[in-house]
Motif scaffolding. Sequence first.
Motif, PDB file in Angstrom:
ATOM      1  N   CYS A 263     -38.068  95.613 -36.591  1.00  0.00           N
ATOM      2  CA  CYS A 263     -37.734  96.858 -35.905  1.00  0.00           C
ATOM      3  C   CYS A 263     -38.338  98.057 -36.619  1.00  0.00           C
ATOM      4  N   GLU A 264     -38.270  98.047 -37.940  1.00  0.00           N
ATOM      5  CA  GLU A 264     -38.821  99.166 -38.698  1.00  0.00           C
ATOM      6  C   GLU A 264     -40.327  99.274 -38.503  1.00  0.00           C
ATOM      7  N   ARG A 265     -41.019  98.139 -38.536  1.00  0.00           N
ATOM      8  CA  ARG A 265     -42.464  98.175 -38.331  1.00  0.00           C
ATOM      9  C   ARG A 265     -42.812  98.550 -36.898  1.00  0.00           C
ATOM     10  N   LEU A 266     -42.008  98.072 -35.963  1.00  0.00           N
ATOM     11  CA  LEU A 266     -42.220  98.413 -34.558  1.00  0.00           C
ATOM     12  C   LEU A 266     -42.104  99.919 -34.359  1.00  0.00           C
ATOM     13  N   GLU A 267     -41.084 100.511 -34.972  1.00  0.00           N
ATOM     14  CA  GLU A 267     -40.827 101.934 -34.798  1.00  0.00           C
ATOM     15  C   GLU A 267     -41.981 102.788 -35.310  1.00  0.00           C
ATOM     16  N   THR A 268     -42.635 102.334 -36.380  1.00  0.00           N
ATOM     17  CA  THR A 268     -43.702 103.130 -36.990  1.00  0.00           C
ATOM     18  C   THR A 268     -45.095 102.788 -36.469  1.00  0.00           C
ATOM     19  N   SER A 269     -45.232 101.678 -35.739  1.00  0.00           N
ATOM     20  CA  SER A 269     -46.588 101.262 -35.379  1.00  0.00           C
ATOM     21  C   SER A 269     -46.761 100.872 -33.916  1.00  0.00           C
ATOM     22  N   LEU A 270     -45.792 101.217 -33.059  1.00  0.00           N
ATOM     23  CA  LEU A 270     -45.924 100.837 -31.653  1.00  0.00           C
ATOM     24  C   LEU A 270     -47.177 101.448 -31.045  1.00  0.00           C
ATOM     25  N   VAL A 271     -47.432 102.688 -31.375  1.00  0.00           N
ATOM     26  CA  VAL A 271     -48.680 103.331 -30.976  1.00  0.00           C
ATOM     27  C   VAL A 271     -49.431 103.657 -32.254  1.00  0.00           C
ATOM     28  N   ASP A 272     -50.457 102.868 -32.578  1.00  0.00           N
ATOM     29  CA  ASP A 272     -51.170 103.021 -33.838  1.00  0.00           C
ATOM     30  C   ASP A 272     -52.026 104.278 -33.889  1.00  0.00           C
ATOM     31  N   ASP A 273     -52.606 104.641 -32.770  1.00  0.00           N
ATOM     32  CA  ASP A 273     -53.562 105.741 -32.736  1.00  0.00           C
ATOM     33  C   ASP A 273     -53.015 106.902 -31.913  1.00  0.00           C
ATOM     34  N   GLU A 274     -53.595 108.068 -32.136  1.00  0.00           N
ATOM     35  CA  GLU A 274     -53.265 109.218 -31.311  1.00  0.00           C
ATOM     36  C   GLU A 274     -54.184 109.230 -30.091  1.00  0.00           C
ATOM     37  N   TYR A 275     -53.589 109.503 -28.938  1.00  0.00           N
ATOM     38  CA  TYR A 275     -54.359 109.491 -27.700  1.00  0.00           C
ATOM     39  C   TYR A 275     -54.314 110.873 -27.052  1.00  0.00           C
ATOM     40  N   ASP A 276     -55.422 111.246 -26.434  1.00  0.00           N
ATOM     41  CA  ASP A 276     -55.495 112.509 -25.715  1.00  0.00           C
ATOM     42  C   ASP A 276     -55.143 112.341 -24.243  1.00  0.00           C
ATOM     43  N   ASP A 277     -54.988 111.087 -23.826  1.00  0.00           N
ATOM     44  CA  ASP A 277     -54.769 110.793 -22.416  1.00  0.00           C
ATOM     45  C   ASP A 277     -53.541 109.886 -22.285  1.00  0.00           C
TER      46      ASP A 277
ATOM     47  N   ASN B 231     -46.992  92.378 -32.677  1.00  0.00           N
ATOM     48  CA  ASN B 231     -47.318  91.740 -33.943  1.00  0.00           C
ATOM     49  C   ASN B 231     -46.039  91.544 -34.735  1.00  0.00           C
ATOM     50  N   TRP B 232     -45.971  90.487 -35.525  1.00  0.00           N
ATOM     51  CA  TRP B 232     -44.717  90.186 -36.223  1.00  0.00           C
ATOM     52  C   TRP B 232     -44.277  91.324 -37.108  1.00  0.00           C
ATOM     53  N   SER B 233     -45.228  92.048 -37.694  1.00  0.00           N
ATOM     54  CA  SER B 233     -44.863  93.155 -38.559  1.00  0.00           C
ATOM     55  C   SER B 233     -45.642  94.403 -38.214  1.00  0.00           C
ATOM     56  N   GLY B 234     -46.339  94.366 -37.103  1.00  0.00           N
ATOM     57  CA  GLY B 234     -47.194  95.487 -36.757  1.00  0.00           C
ATOM     58  C   GLY B 234     -48.558  95.369 -37.385  1.00  0.00           C
ATOM     59  N   SER B 235     -48.793  94.295 -38.164  1.00  0.00           N
ATOM     60  CA  SER B 235     -50.060  94.193 -38.888  1.00  0.00           C
ATOM     61  C   SER B 235     -50.393  92.739 -39.179  1.00  0.00           C
ATOM     62  N   GLU B 236     -50.488  91.935 -38.154  1.00  0.00           N
ATOM     63  CA  GLU B 236     -50.812  90.529 -38.343  1.00  0.00           C
ATOM     64  C   GLU B 236     -52.120  90.393 -39.095  1.00  0.00           C
ATOM     65  N   GLY B 237     -52.122  89.510 -40.083  1.00  0.00           N
ATOM     66  CA  GLY B 237     -53.335  89.264 -40.823  1.00  0.00           C
ATOM     67  C   GLY B 237     -53.456  90.100 -42.077  1.00  0.00           C
TER      68      GLY B 237
END
Length: 207
Positions: free
Chosen positions: A75-89, A8-14
Amino acid sequence: MADTSGTNWSGSEGEEPVDTNAEIMWAVYRALSKNGYPELTMSQIAAEFEKSKGLLYYHYDSKEAILNDFFTHLCERLETSLVDDEYDDPAEQLWAVIERILPAAMDDEQLEFRQAFFEARSQAPHNRSYHEQIRRSDHIIIETLEETIAWGVDTGQFTDVSPEDHAELLFSLLYGCLERGTALEDQDLIDRNRQLIEAHIERTLLE
């Protein structure tokens, strides 16, 4: 530089911009999507900016200045939002990262933005600032892939591979697929190659 855009352009399109700087970055995104990098002008960015044009020119006096800030913002948005959720797997996290790097489906605007983004990326040999931003964004993505693969290896869910080597290879495969597909405006090509990448992961990591 990768648009990660999860790509996403900023990690949060829309999302609605929340301040003047965010509105300027959103205007750059729209202008890049519509006009591409080589033809982009400050006037085109100003046309997409909903506030006073004078406010835009107060903050930026050139296309290069505003694009440098835009790529830093990515880059800043990518660094903070590449993985939006926490995963157990680790496998779920890996697929989530892949989806953000190489989305299964893109609309016309998303495709056009990625075309402009790769045009800008091609300027890296001639622009030190772009070069550093590209190096930074690539490092963020590769590091996330490496950490995810290492997690899977450590827990025995992935085969015993080198996380560093596989992260580098996987990023190159994903990036090459995205660049080729956007250059040719061929979503089917992206889909076919994504399926091949998924099959490769299943053979090398998940078996």
